[in-house]
Design a protein around this motif. Structure first.
Motif, PDB file in Angstrom:
ATOM      1  N   VAL A 158      -0.250   3.140  -0.191  1.00 23.38           N
ATOM      2  CA  VAL A 158       0.148   3.079  -1.593  1.00 23.38           C
ATOM      3  C   VAL A 158       1.046   1.866  -1.769  1.00 23.38           C
ATOM      4  N   TYR A 159       0.772   1.065  -2.800  1.00 18.01           N
ATOM      5  CA  TYR A 159       1.644  -0.054  -3.162  1.00 18.01           C
ATOM      6  C   TYR A 159       2.148   0.182  -4.574  1.00 18.01           C
ATOM      7  N   MET A 179       5.422  14.493   0.978  1.00 12.72           N
ATOM      8  CA  MET A 179       4.002  14.713   0.714  1.00 12.72           C
ATOM      9  C   MET A 179       3.168  13.596   1.319  1.00 12.72           C
ATOM     10  N   ALA A 180       3.640  12.358   1.177  1.00 14.62           N
ATOM     11  CA  ALA A 180       2.900  11.204   1.705  1.00 14.62           C
ATOM     12  C   ALA A 180       2.813  11.265   3.228  1.00 14.62           C
ATOM     13  N   LYS A 181       3.914  11.587   3.880  1.00 15.37           N
ATOM     14  CA  LYS A 181       3.911  11.670   5.342  1.00 15.37           C
ATOM     15  C   LYS A 181       2.962  12.762   5.822  1.00 15.37           C
ATOM     16  N   ASP A 182       2.916  13.865   5.104  1.00 18.75           N
ATOM     17  CA  ASP A 182       2.004  14.964   5.473  1.00 18.75           C
ATOM     18  C   ASP A 182       0.539  14.541   5.366  1.00 18.75           C
ATOM     19  N   LYS A 183       0.245  13.600   4.456  1.00 15.92           N
ATOM     20  CA  LYS A 183      -1.122  13.099   4.282  1.00 15.92           C
ATOM     21  C   LYS A 183      -1.379  11.837   5.102  1.00 15.92           C
ATOM     22  N   ASP A 184      -0.382  11.409   5.876  1.00 17.67           N
ATOM     23  CA  ASP A 184      -0.489  10.183   6.679  1.00 17.67           C
ATOM     24  C   ASP A 184      -0.700   8.963   5.781  1.00 17.67           C
ATOM     25  N   VAL A 185      -0.001   8.964   4.650  1.00 19.36           N
ATOM     26  CA  VAL A 185      -0.091   7.869   3.678  1.00 19.36           C
ATOM     27  C   VAL A 185       1.218   7.077   3.717  1.00 19.36           C
ATOM     28  N   PHE A 186       1.111   5.757   3.786  1.00 21.21           N
ATOM     29  CA  PHE A 186       2.287   4.894   3.758  1.00 21.21           C
ATOM     30  C   PHE A 186       2.583   4.466   2.318  1.00 21.21           C
ATOM     31  N   ILE A 187       3.823   4.693   1.874  1.00 21.21           N
ATOM     32  CA  ILE A 187       4.256   4.183   0.575  1.00 21.21           C
ATOM     33  C   ILE A 187       4.945   2.845   0.808  1.00 21.21           C
ATOM     34  N   ASN A 188       4.410   1.791   0.206  1.00 26.68           N
ATOM     35  CA  ASN A 188       4.970   0.446   0.337  1.00 26.68           C
ATOM     36  C   ASN A 188       5.499   0.010  -1.025  1.00 26.68           C
ATOM     37  N   THR A 189       6.738  -0.433  -1.060  1.00 22.34           N
ATOM     38  CA  THR A 189       7.369  -0.755  -2.338  1.00 22.34           C
ATOM     39  C   THR A 189       7.572  -2.250  -2.483  1.00 22.34           C
ATOM     40  N   ASN A 211       7.843   5.735   6.170  1.00 22.90           N
ATOM     41  CA  ASN A 211       7.547   4.720   7.197  1.00 22.90           C
ATOM     42  C   ASN A 211       6.766   3.529   6.643  1.00 22.90           C
ATOM     43  N   GLY A 212       6.861   3.322   5.323  1.00 19.64           N
ATOM     44  CA  GLY A 212       6.204   2.181   4.705  1.00 19.64           C
ATOM     45  C   GLY A 212       7.084   0.944   4.739  1.00 19.64           C
ATOM     46  N   ASP A 213       6.633  -0.115   4.047  1.00 19.94           N
ATOM     47  CA  ASP A 213       7.327  -1.400   4.047  1.00 19.94           C
ATOM     48  C   ASP A 213       7.941  -1.685   2.688  1.00 19.94           C
ATOM     49  N   TYR A 214       9.094  -2.349   2.709  1.00 19.38           N
ATOM     50  CA  TYR A 214       9.783  -2.770   1.488  1.00 19.38           C
ATOM     51  C   TYR A 214       9.708  -4.286   1.365  1.00 19.38           C
ATOM     52  N   PHE A 215       9.330  -4.760   0.168  1.00 18.04           N
ATOM     53  CA  PHE A 215       9.286  -6.188  -0.126  1.00 18.04           C
ATOM     54  C   PHE A 215      10.026  -6.444  -1.432  1.00 18.04           C
ATOM     55  N   ASN A 216      10.493  -7.661  -1.580  1.00 21.02           N
ATOM     56  CA  ASN A 216      10.946  -8.079  -2.906  1.00 21.02           C
ATOM     57  C   ASN A 216      10.287  -9.403  -3.234  1.00 21.02           C
ATOM     58  N   ALA A 371       2.661  -9.891   0.119  1.00 23.82           N
ATOM     59  CA  ALA A 371       3.293  -8.632   0.502  1.00 23.82           C
ATOM     60  C   ALA A 371       2.246  -7.597   0.899  1.00 23.82           C
ATOM     61  N   VAL A 372       1.203  -7.485   0.093  1.00 20.87           N
ATOM     62  CA  VAL A 372       0.155  -6.494   0.364  1.00 20.87           C
ATOM     63  C   VAL A 372      -0.606  -6.829   1.651  1.00 20.87           C
ATOM     64  N   THR A 373      -1.056  -8.076   1.777  1.00 24.02           N
ATOM     65  CA  THR A 373      -1.867  -8.430   2.949  1.00 24.02           C
ATOM     66  C   THR A 373      -1.049  -8.351   4.240  1.00 24.02           C
ATOM     67  N   LYS A 374       0.224  -8.726   4.173  1.00 22.75           N
ATOM     68  CA  LYS A 374       1.071  -8.682   5.369  1.00 22.75           C
ATOM     69  C   LYS A 374       1.178  -7.254   5.905  1.00 22.75           C
ATOM     70  N   SER A 375       1.459  -6.306   5.025  1.00 22.12           N
ATOM     71  CA  SER A 375       1.639  -4.929   5.493  1.00 22.12           C
ATOM     72  C   SER A 375       0.317  -4.282   5.896  1.00 22.12           C
ATOM     73  N   ILE A 376      -0.780  -4.635   5.202  1.00 26.69           N
ATOM     74  CA  ILE A 376      -2.082  -4.084   5.599  1.00 26.69           C
ATOM     75  C   ILE A 376      -2.405  -4.487   7.027  1.00 26.69           C
ATOM     76  N   LYS A 377      -2.226  -5.757   7.351  1.00 25.96           N
ATOM     77  CA  LYS A 377      -2.548  -6.238   8.694  1.00 25.96           C
ATOM     78  C   LYS A 377      -1.712  -5.532   9.749  1.00 25.96           C
ATOM     79  N   GLU A 378      -0.419  -5.437   9.505  1.00 22.36           N
ATOM     80  CA  GLU A 378       0.460  -4.825  10.500  1.00 22.36           C
ATOM     81  C   GLU A 378       0.144  -3.352  10.696  1.00 22.36           C
ATOM     82  N   ARG A 379      -0.045  -2.638   9.625  1.00 24.96           N
ATOM     83  CA  ARG A 379      -0.346  -1.200   9.732  1.00 24.96           C
ATOM     84  C   ARG A 379      -1.733  -0.961  10.308  1.00 24.96           C
TER      85      ARG A 379
END
Length: 389
Positions: A158-159, A179-189, A211-216, A371-379
């Motif tokens: 999720v972004y 809820m997200a952790k239970d579904k194995d979904v990463f929330i990225n802000t 356990n998601g990523d934070y960007f500004n 921001a999106v592509t960086k976290s997708i690759k790492e995860r």
């Protein structure tokens, strides 16, 4: 009898040897003609949900997203899982807009879909307006309403992008994180503003709690593209490949027009954006089997037997089943040739851009796309995908 059996063995042995030697050749020939689609059960998925703040101050964010959409698709399509290209599914919501009549000012734009032209259409159709931004509420809706994969090997992201306090609204974001952790979904802000201000407004906590990523990012910065000697030719080929699409069914004509419309939207952003869209159109993730007879035929060649001829282009309505088969096979060949040219030129284009970027020693800040592509690759690498360097 034993003598007869001995003769049969002597005759059969050379046949087995020839079959063993020629077998791989036959297999390769079949693959070259038509790439058989992999089973949905064996292909891994990458599921992306993008939640856009469409309040008054977010026009810059939407412009960045429009400029980076096809780059995100291409970066994701370069990932592999056990050697296979994963299926890309994208969903979209917007929130924080007084024009949204739904509960908590949250609106679902798209369920999970592989229809990339429709993703582009919805993104380019977003408009900003004043409103209240409730991050917990929009994330909760995405978690509860969408059909998330149950496979732990799939990547689910999720972004959410915005610039108001993350803890606003009636839904507690910490509850949503669980809820997200239970579904194995990463929330990225993605906070649109100063990094420390985003931390104070709980955008970092909204990411790390799942356990998601934070960007500004500075959402008002325009994306700057590096022109290349290959853009014009790639974009010409993109127009050519459209001629290999054969509309069918009740939505065929409308969807073929949408393909052209999204080509124009990309070109209006920049020739570089159109080039990235062209590269995406050469990928297996750009599949239009719902309205294109060629993609439908590759998935199931019996489509010719079942298609209603009155829903075909006029020049094909009088053709026999055999003639239609030959016509579609010809279009498959044409498409592969054009896609190969696009892919080859895209490799050169990417190398040119990489070389130019290496000359630029300035400190580059993240934008929505990076921001999106960086976290997708790492995860993705952590999930067992390859190609995320």
């Amino acid at each position: 009898l034993s003598k007869k059996n001995s003769i049969m063995k002597l005759l059969f042995f050379p046949f087995l040897v020839s079959l063993f030697l020629l077998g791989p050749t036959f297999a390769n020939q079949t693959t070259i003609e038509i790439d058989s689609p992999k089973s949905k059960d064996t292909k891994r998925k990458i599921q992306l949900v993008i939640l856009f703040d469409t309040s008054n101050s977010m026009d810059g964010l939407l412009e960045q997203a429009k400029s980076r959409l096809w780059e995100i698709v291409n970066e994701t399509s370069e990932l592999r899982h056990s050697g296979e290209i994963p299926t890309l599914e994208i969903a979209m919501y917007d929130y924080g807009n007084d024009g949204i009549r739904g509960k908590n000012f949250v609106r679902k734009q798209l369920d999970f879909t592989t229809d990339l032209d429709m993703v582009s259409k919805k993104l380019f159709g977003l408009r900003t307006n004043g409103g209240s931004e409730f991050c917990g509420a929009v994330i909760q809706d995405a978690l509860l309403e969408l059909e998330w994969s149950n496979n732990s090997s799939d990547l689910k992201m999720v972004y959410i992008a915005g610039n108001e306090p993350f803890n606003q609204g009636p839904v507690n974001y910490k509850t949503v994180c669980k809820m997200a952790k239970d579904k194995d979904v990463f929330i990225n802000t993605i906070y649109c503003g100063d990094r420390n201000q985003g931390i104070k407004q709980f955008w970092m906590d909204g990411a790390t709690c799942s356990n998601g990523d934070y960007f500004n990012i500075n959402s008002n910065d325009r994306v700057v593209f590096i022109p290349t000697p290959y853009d014009e030719q790639i974009n010409e080929l993109s127009m050519e490949v459209n001629d290999t699409y054969v509309s069918y069914g009740s939505i065929g004509i409308e969807r073929k027009a949408l393909q052209m419309e999204q080509d124009e939207e990309a070109m209006d952003q920049a020739p570089a954006v159109a080039s990235m869209r062209a590269k995406a159109k050469a990928s297996s993730n750009y599949n239009n089997a719902r309205w294109d007879l060629v993609d439908a035929f590759i998935a199931d060649s019996t489509i010719i037997q079942n298609v209603d001829k009155k829903d075909l282009p006029k020049e094909l309505q009088g053709k026999s089943e055999e003639e239609l088969n030959k016509y579609v096979e010809m279009k498959i060949k044409e498409r592969k040739e054009i896609q190969t040219k696009i892919s080859e030129l895209s490799v050169k284009r990417d190398a040119f851009i990489k070389e130019e970027k290496a000359k630029d020693k300035s400190d580059k800040k993240d934008d929505f796309g990076t921001a999106v592509t960086k976290s997708i690759k790492e995860r993705a690498v952590n999930k067992g995908f390859e190609g995320g360097e």
